[in-house]
Design a protein around this motif. Structure first.
Motif, PDB file in Angstrom:
ATOM      1  N   LEU A  94      26.075 -54.656 -29.100  1.00 46.37           N
ATOM      2  CA  LEU A  94      26.358 -55.932 -28.450  1.00 46.37           C
ATOM      3  C   LEU A  94      26.066 -57.067 -29.432  1.00 46.37           C
ATOM      4  O   LEU A  94      24.961 -57.173 -29.954  1.00 46.37           O
ATOM      5  CB  LEU A  94      25.500 -56.101 -27.196  1.00 46.37           C
ATOM      6  CG  LEU A  94      25.765 -55.071 -26.085  1.00 46.37           C
ATOM      7  CD1 LEU A  94      24.618 -55.040 -25.094  1.00 46.37           C
ATOM      8  CD2 LEU A  94      27.072 -55.389 -25.383  1.00 46.37           C
ATOM      9  N   GLU A 138      29.244 -55.258 -19.074  1.00 47.14           N
ATOM     10  CA  GLU A 138      28.601 -55.561 -20.350  1.00 47.14           C
ATOM     11  C   GLU A 138      27.388 -56.468 -20.150  1.00 47.14           C
ATOM     12  O   GLU A 138      26.389 -56.348 -20.857  1.00 47.14           O
ATOM     13  CB  GLU A 138      29.591 -56.197 -21.313  1.00 47.14           C
ATOM     14  CG  GLU A 138      30.638 -55.230 -21.829  1.00 47.14           C
ATOM     15  CD  GLU A 138      30.017 -54.075 -22.612  1.00 47.14           C
ATOM     16  OE1 GLU A 138      29.775 -54.229 -23.814  1.00 47.14           O
ATOM     17  OE2 GLU A 138      29.751 -53.011 -21.997  1.00 47.14           O
ATOM     18  N   ALA A 184      23.608 -55.520 -21.292  1.00 51.15           N
ATOM     19  CA  ALA A 184      22.814 -56.410 -22.139  1.00 51.15           C
ATOM     20  C   ALA A 184      21.480 -56.763 -21.485  1.00 51.15           C
ATOM     21  O   ALA A 184      20.438 -56.799 -22.159  1.00 51.15           O
ATOM     22  CB  ALA A 184      23.603 -57.678 -22.433  1.00 51.15           C
TER      23      ALA A 184
END
Length: 199
Positions: free
Chosen positions: A128, A174, A178
């Motif tokens: 990421l 996502e 994260a």
């Protein structure tokens, strides 16, 4: 302030509050399955605080951090200034509308206490893209970060407090990934609670 009613045995794990401060934010859902139990990183437990009106939310978050069992706070928001995740490492003494100082007696800048280098490293290792930023954005996230940090007492045992921003159009999956990576990085720095605190 922490919810202990449902616990059947003392939990000696320190708590990390995770708060997506925008009430409309759907990117972070702490409950992964039908058990109703929020996700927690190894060595810690999470306490989910829903978003809401910034002044009331600040008071709720400050109260959580006033509990010695709570050792961290991860604020979750969005950024319009970057196409990567952004870890905001400081906040300015500004009112919610950004027009004037929030307080005449507080410091001009409050620095985040979360382990920024470790969070960035963990996110990068997870694939990421992330950067750190000293620039505050004119939103509730910067306001809350300053309010919380400026309320912390001086001392060695300061809780880890950070603000992770996701790109405006980042998919929810996502964002969830994260948040978990960042919380796991924070949890690695937290020691188990002394029994006097955990009971």
């Amino acid at each position: 302030m922490l919810d202990t009613a449902a616990e059947t045995a003392p939990d000696h794990r320190p708590a990390i509050v995770i708060c997506a401060y925008d009430a409309d934010e759907a990117g972070w859902d702490p409950v992964e399955d039908l058990s109703g139990e929020p996700w927690s990183p190894t060595g810690a437990r999470t306490v989910a605080v829903p978003g809401g009106e910034p002044d009331a939310l600040a008071e709720i978050l400050i109260a959580h951090l006033g509990d010695p069992r709570c050792r961290g706070l991860l604020l979750i928001g969005r950024t319009r200034r970057s196409t990567t995740f952004r870890l905001q490492i400081r906040a300015e003494n500004r009112s919610l509308d950004g027009v004037h100082r929030l307080t005449s007696v507080g410091p001009a800048i409050a620095r985040a206490t979360a382990p920024a280098a470790d969070i960035v490293r963990a996110l990068n290792e997870a694939g990421l893209s992330v950067d750190t930023s000293s620039d505050a954005e004119d939103d509730a996230g910067s306001y809350l970060l300053y309010r919380v940090l400026s309320s912390l007492p001086e001392g060695f045992d300061t809780p880890a407090v950070g603000l992770l921003r996701a790109p405006e159009n980042e998919p929810d999956a996502e964002v969830q990934r994260a948040v978990k990576v960042a919380a796991e990085a924070m949890a690695r720095h937290l020691a188990p609670l002394p029994r006097s605190r955990a009971s």
